[in-house]
Design a protein around this motif. Structure first.
Motif, short mmCIF file in Angstrom:
data_model
loop_
_atom_site.label_atom_id
_atom_site.label_comp_id
_atom_site.label_asym_id
_atom_site.label_seq_id
_atom_site.Cartn_x
_atom_site.Cartn_y
_atom_site.Cartn_z
N ALA A 66 0.69 -1.50 -0.14
CA ALA A 66 0.11 0.14 -0.24
C ALA A 66 0.86 1.22 -0.02
O ALA A 66 2.03 1.49 0.16
N ASN A 67 0.53 2.24 -0.24
CA ASN A 67 0.74 3.45 -0.79
C ASN A 67 0.03 4.91 -0.68
O ASN A 67 -0.14 4.99 -1.47
N VAL A 68 -0.90 4.73 0.16
CA VAL A 68 -2.62 5.57 0.63
C VAL A 68 -1.13 7.19 0.97
O VAL A 68 -0.68 7.34 1.14
N GLN A 69 -2.31 7.70 -0.03
CA GLN A 69 -2.02 9.67 -0.45
C GLN A 69 -2.83 9.83 0.26
O GLN A 69 -4.24 9.70 -0.07
N LEU A 70 -2.50 11.54 0.47
CA LEU A 70 -4.18 12.14 0.89
C LEU A 70 -4.00 13.40 0.40
O LEU A 70 -2.59 13.63 0.03
N ARG A 71 -4.64 13.94 0.02
CA ARG A 71 -4.92 15.97 -1.07
C ARG A 71 -6.32 16.56 -0.58
O ARG A 71 -7.71 15.59 -0.23
N GLN A 72 -6.32 17.52 0.09
CA GLN A 72 -7.01 18.05 0.05
C GLN A 72 -7.30 19.22 -0.54
O GLN A 72 -6.62 19.94 -1.02
N PHE A 85 -11.21 16.40 0.63
CA PHE A 85 -10.07 15.32 0.64
C PHE A 85 -10.63 14.06 -0.23
O PHE A 85 -11.52 13.50 -0.54
N GLU A 86 -9.09 14.03 -0.47
CA GLU A 86 -9.32 12.83 -1.56
C GLU A 86 -7.99 10.95 -0.83
O GLU A 86 -7.35 12.46 -1.08
N ILE A 87 -8.01 10.27 -0.47
CA ILE A 87 -7.48 9.56 -0.52
C ILE A 87 -7.61 8.31 -1.26
O ILE A 87 -8.60 7.64 -1.31
N GLU A 88 -6.37 8.30 -1.88
CA GLU A 88 -6.17 6.56 -2.91
C GLU A 88 -4.76 6.08 -2.97
O GLU A 88 -3.75 7.01 -1.62
N ASP A 89 -4.76 5.34 -3.45
CA ASP A 89 -3.47 4.68 -3.69
C ASP A 89 -3.57 4.03 -4.91
O ASP A 89 -4.22 3.55 -5.47
N GLY A 90 -3.23 4.81 -6.22
CA GLY A 90 -3.39 4.57 -7.42
C GLY A 90 -5.21 3.68 -7.95
O GLY A 90 -4.96 4.97 -7.25
N GLU A 91 -4.50 2.80 -8.89
CA GLU A 91 -5.66 2.50 -9.43
C GLU A 91 -6.71 1.45 -7.89
O GLU A 91 -7.24 0.90 -8.24
N ARG A 92 -6.09 1.05 -7.14
CA ARG A 92 -5.98 -0.12 -6.07
C ARG A 92 -7.49 1.23 -5.34
O ARG A 92 -8.65 0.16 -4.41
N PHE A 93 -6.91 1.52 -5.11
CA PHE A 93 -8.03 2.23 -4.31
C PHE A 93 -8.64 3.89 -4.25
O PHE A 93 -7.63 5.04 -4.25
N TYR A 94 -9.89 4.70 -3.89
CA TYR A 94 -10.08 5.84 -3.96
C TYR A 94 -11.07 6.13 -3.34
O TYR A 94 -12.31 5.96 -3.09
N ALA A 95 -11.21 7.48 -2.22
CA ALA A 95 -12.38 8.09 -1.70
C ALA A 95 -12.71 9.36 -1.45
O ALA A 95 -11.62 10.55 -1.47
N ALA A 96 -13.55 9.76 -2.47
CA ALA A 96 -13.33 11.23 -1.99
C ALA A 96 -14.67 11.72 -0.57
O ALA A 96 -15.84 10.96 -0.52
N CYS A 97 -14.22 12.35 0.14
CA CYS A 97 -14.89 13.05 2.00
C CYS A 97 -14.91 14.10 2.24
O CYS A 97 -13.35 14.36 1.34
N TRP A 98 -15.55 14.55 3.17
CA TRP A 98 -15.00 15.52 3.68
C TRP A 98 -14.44 15.47 4.98
O TRP A 98 -14.15 16.53 5.48
N GLY A 99 -14.00 14.27 5.89
CA GLY A 99 -13.35 13.84 6.50
C GLY A 99 -12.66 12.66 6.77
O GLY A 99 -13.40 11.55 6.09
#
Length: 143
Positions: A66-72, A85-99
């Motif tokens: 895993a190489n999870v990254q956070l963008r605000q 926020f966007e939190i992702e690990d390339g094509e393996r995981f992505y979430a767009a959320c408020w917290g």
């Protein structure tokens, strides 16, 4: 204690880079996602809680290295489609959320709605509200 500052979150995500990751739990009605990062042969885990999710994608329930990254997002709009926020690990995981909140612990963590729905004999933490952080439940109840 759940970490909330961007600096603390980035430091922990870097520390856990290369670990295994697993989508642990999702409560659609609350838009809450819980991801578990772990390493073999250790009890310590990192939990990532995403609140008020707008979009989530993961082609499989778990992945390695895993190489999870956070963008605000600089100027989110207060509406049903936008996110902070966007939190992702390339094509393996992505979430767009408020917290986004992180917790490093050896205990199992669950999203629990309602809190009394789990057996009292289980050893776990309940995530009720980010500002309450955590609540420990005793492992033995009086008979």
């Amino acid at each position: 204690m759940w970490l909330r500052t961007e600096k603390e979150i980035r430091e922990l995500l870097n520390k856990w880079s290369g670990s295994n990751a697993q989508v642990w739990e999702y409560v659609a009605g609350h838009g809450t996602l819980l991801v578990n990062l772990f390493r073999p042969n250790t009890k310590l885990k990192l939990y990532i809680q995403c609140k008020d999710c707008r979009t989530i994608r993961f082609p499989s329930m778990g992945w390695k290295k895993a190489n999870v990254q956070l963008r605000q997002k600089p100027n989110p709009q207060q509406n049903d489609e936008d996110f902070k926020f966007e939190i992702e690990d390339g094509e393996r995981f992505y979430a767009a959320c408020w917290g986004v909140y992180l917790l490093e612990t050896e205990k199992a963590v669950f999203i629990d709605w309602p809190p009394e729905s789990r057996k009292s004999s289980e050893k776990y933490l309940i995530i009720e509200k980010p500002d309450l952080c955590q609540k420990s439940i005793p492992t033995k109840m009086p008979v």
